[in-house]
Design a protein around this motif. Structure first.
Motif, PDB file in Angstrom:
ATOM      1  N   UNK A   8      -2.583 -11.313 -17.618  1.00  0.00           N
ATOM      2  CA  UNK A   8      -1.405 -10.457 -17.741  1.00  0.00           C
ATOM      3  C   UNK A   8      -1.775  -9.031 -18.122  1.00  0.00           C
ATOM      4  N   UNK A   9      -2.903  -8.858 -18.816  1.00  0.00           N
ATOM      5  CA  UNK A   9      -3.320  -7.511 -19.218  1.00  0.00           C
ATOM      6  C   UNK A   9      -3.556  -6.598 -18.016  1.00  0.00           C
ATOM      7  N   UNK A  10      -3.813  -7.192 -16.845  1.00  0.00           N
ATOM      8  CA  UNK A  10      -4.092  -6.387 -15.656  1.00  0.00           C
ATOM      9  C   UNK A  10      -2.864  -6.188 -14.774  1.00  0.00           C
ATOM     10  N   UNK A  11      -1.737  -6.761 -15.162  1.00  0.00           N
ATOM     11  CA  UNK A  11      -0.536  -6.615 -14.350  1.00  0.00           C
ATOM     12  C   UNK A  11      -0.092  -5.155 -14.297  1.00  0.00           C
ATOM     13  N   UNK A  12       0.161  -4.672 -13.086  1.00  0.00           N
ATOM     14  CA  UNK A  12       0.662  -3.319 -12.908  1.00  0.00           C
ATOM     15  C   UNK A  12      -0.329  -2.225 -13.203  1.00  0.00           C
ATOM     16  N   UNK A  13      -1.630  -2.531 -13.143  1.00  0.00           N
ATOM     17  CA  UNK A  13      -2.634  -1.544 -13.546  1.00  0.00           C
ATOM     18  C   UNK A  13      -3.149  -0.699 -12.389  1.00  0.00           C
ATOM     19  N   UNK A  14      -3.099  -1.211 -11.155  1.00  0.00           N
ATOM     20  CA  UNK A  14      -3.863  -0.626 -10.061  1.00  0.00           C
ATOM     21  C   UNK A  14      -3.111   0.414  -9.251  1.00  0.00           C
ATOM     22  N   UNK A  15      -3.803   1.498  -8.937  1.00  0.00           N
ATOM     23  CA  UNK A  15      -3.340   2.451  -7.939  1.00  0.00           C
ATOM     24  C   UNK A  15      -3.837   2.043  -6.557  1.00  0.00           C
ATOM     25  N   UNK A  16      -4.924   1.294  -6.538  1.00  0.00           N
ATOM     26  CA  UNK A  16      -5.503   0.827  -5.273  1.00  0.00           C
ATOM     27  C   UNK A  16      -6.102  -0.553  -5.506  1.00  0.00           C
ATOM     28  N   UNK A  17      -5.803  -1.475  -4.589  1.00  0.00           N
ATOM     29  CA  UNK A  17      -6.347  -2.828  -4.655  1.00  0.00           C
ATOM     30  C   UNK A  17      -7.197  -3.043  -3.411  1.00  0.00           C
ATOM     31  N   UNK A  18      -8.394  -3.586  -3.604  1.00  0.00           N
ATOM     32  CA  UNK A  18      -9.289  -3.816  -2.477  1.00  0.00           C
ATOM     33  C   UNK A  18      -9.712  -5.271  -2.420  1.00  0.00           C
ATOM     34  N   UNK A  20      -1.831   1.079  -3.010  1.00  0.00           N
ATOM     35  CA  UNK A  20      -2.321   0.689  -1.690  1.00  0.00           C
ATOM     36  C   UNK A  20      -3.134  -0.601  -1.794  1.00  0.00           C
ATOM     37  N   UNK A  21      -3.122  -1.365  -0.710  1.00  0.00           N
ATOM     38  CA  UNK A  21      -3.933  -2.571  -0.577  1.00  0.00           C
ATOM     39  C   UNK A  21      -4.802  -2.412   0.654  1.00  0.00           C
ATOM     40  N   UNK A  22      -6.108  -2.584   0.488  1.00  0.00           N
ATOM     41  CA  UNK A  22      -7.044  -2.540   1.605  1.00  0.00           C
ATOM     42  C   UNK A  22      -7.751  -3.883   1.697  1.00  0.00           C
ATOM     43  N   UNK A  34       1.202  -1.388   1.398  1.00  0.00           N
ATOM     44  CA  UNK A  34       1.695  -0.645   0.243  1.00  0.00           C
ATOM     45  C   UNK A  34       2.552  -1.563  -0.608  1.00  0.00           C
ATOM     46  N   UNK A  35       2.388  -1.479  -1.929  1.00  0.00           N
ATOM     47  CA  UNK A  35       3.195  -2.275  -2.848  1.00  0.00           C
ATOM     48  C   UNK A  35       4.602  -1.700  -2.920  1.00  0.00           C
ATOM     49  N   UNK A  36       5.592  -2.559  -2.630  1.00  0.00           N
ATOM     50  CA  UNK A  36       6.980  -2.106  -2.605  1.00  0.00           C
ATOM     51  C   UNK A  36       7.842  -3.027  -3.456  1.00  0.00           C
ATOM     52  N   UNK A  37       9.050  -2.576  -3.738  1.00  0.00           N
ATOM     53  CA  UNK A  37      10.019  -3.375  -4.477  1.00  0.00           C
ATOM     54  C   UNK A  37      10.801  -4.252  -3.504  1.00  0.00           C
ATOM     55  N   UNK A  38      11.499  -5.286  -4.001  1.00  0.00           N
ATOM     56  CA  UNK A  38      12.314  -6.111  -3.103  1.00  0.00           C
ATOM     57  C   UNK A  38      13.321  -5.307  -2.289  1.00  0.00           C
ATOM     58  N   UNK A  81      -0.748 -12.706  -6.673  1.00  0.00           N
ATOM     59  CA  UNK A  81      -1.732 -12.173  -7.607  1.00  0.00           C
ATOM     60  C   UNK A  81      -2.124 -10.745  -7.273  1.00  0.00           C
ATOM     61  N   UNK A  82      -2.324 -10.478  -5.977  1.00  0.00           N
ATOM     62  CA  UNK A  82      -2.645  -9.109  -5.553  1.00  0.00           C
ATOM     63  C   UNK A  82      -1.521  -8.147  -5.921  1.00  0.00           C
ATOM     64  N   UNK A  83      -0.284  -8.604  -5.706  1.00  0.00           N
ATOM     65  CA  UNK A  83       0.857  -7.734  -6.034  1.00  0.00           C
ATOM     66  C   UNK A  83       1.010  -7.556  -7.544  1.00  0.00           C
ATOM     67  N   UNK A  84       0.650  -8.584  -8.310  1.00  0.00           N
ATOM     68  CA  UNK A  84       0.815  -8.504  -9.759  1.00  0.00           C
ATOM     69  C   UNK A  84      -0.014  -7.383 -10.373  1.00  0.00           C
TER      70      UNK A  84
END
Length: 227
Positions: free
Chosen positions: A92-102, A134-136, A214-218, A124-127
């Motif tokens: 949970x400590x890493x939730x919402x931390x990333x500007x970019x996920x690879x 961004x997701x690459x 790209x991470x988006x909201x519902x 998990x990637x979205x978390x």
């Protein structure tokens, strides 16, 4: 949360992560980082960023952690954090931390998860991602060429057409809007904007498929466009 510190696993104080985040201009999360060498090189190249490598096989990250723990003048990278975890059970400590996920050259469950769009992997990637992150996803196409490894013989080949018709919809269900998918040769990688593609470099002969999202909201998913 367990992190690799040299040859050991430790549970850092929550303030350690807070301090690292407060100093970072950008946070990059490398999922399935393996031996973490690519994450280490990025951390060295971008000392103002926080680079977080995640992998459940922490022993593979240990040699890189030893190297990163040195003084910067001797090759250390204090902005590299290596976390012992699978993305399906990311702390949970890493939730919402990333500007970019690879997800760079995944294998095993992670590969199957991103190709099938499995819920536990996609969630998990979205978390770990902030809204707008961004997701690459970069996967080598040669794994589907004869002789195909036994582990993936039942795995659909990841192609731009498959992404458009199957994977994009599954990712959308977990808050990712696909923005592109293309097959790229090693010689073309230098033109890619992804920092992870640049880490592979033009000398890599592998042909890869690169999926961007790209991470988006519902609400944004329903509208079909990231705000």
């Amino acid at each position: 949360m367990q992190v690799v510190q040299g040859k050991h696993l430790v549970t850092p104080d929550g303030e350690v992560l807070d301090e690292l985040r407060s100093r970072a201009a950008r946070v990059i999360v490398d999922v399935g980082t393996g031996d973490a060498r690519t994450a280490y090189r990025l951390a060295k190249a971008q000392p103002e960023w926080l680079v977080v490598g995640i992998d459940p096989a922490w022993q593979r990250m240990s040699p890189t952690s030893v190297r990163a723990s040195r003084k910067p003048a001797k090759g250390g990278a204090p902005n590299l954090l290596l976390v012992n975890s699978a993305i399906e059970t990311v702390p949970a400590e890493l939730h919402g931390i990333a500007d970019e996920v690879s997800v760079l050259m995944p294998w095993g469950k992670l590969l199957r998860g991103v190709v099938h769009g499995d819920g536990d992997v996609c969630a998990g990637l979205r978390a770990v991602a902030r809204p707008g992150a961004s997701l690459d996803i970069t996967v080598g196409t040669s794994i589907w060429r004869d002789p195909v490894p036994l582990e993936i013989r039942e795995l659909p080949e990841l192609t731009p057409e498959y992404v458009d018709t199957v994977l994009a919809g599954r990712l959308a269900g977990y808050g990712w809007q696909v923005t592109g998918a293309e097959v790229i040769s090693g010689a073309e990688m230098d033109r890619m904007s992804s920092s992870w593609a640049r880490r592979l470099g033009s000398g890599n002969p592998e042909v890869v498929i690169h999926v961007r999202a790209t991470a988006v909201t519902p609400a944004e998913v329903a509208a079909g466009s990231p705000g």
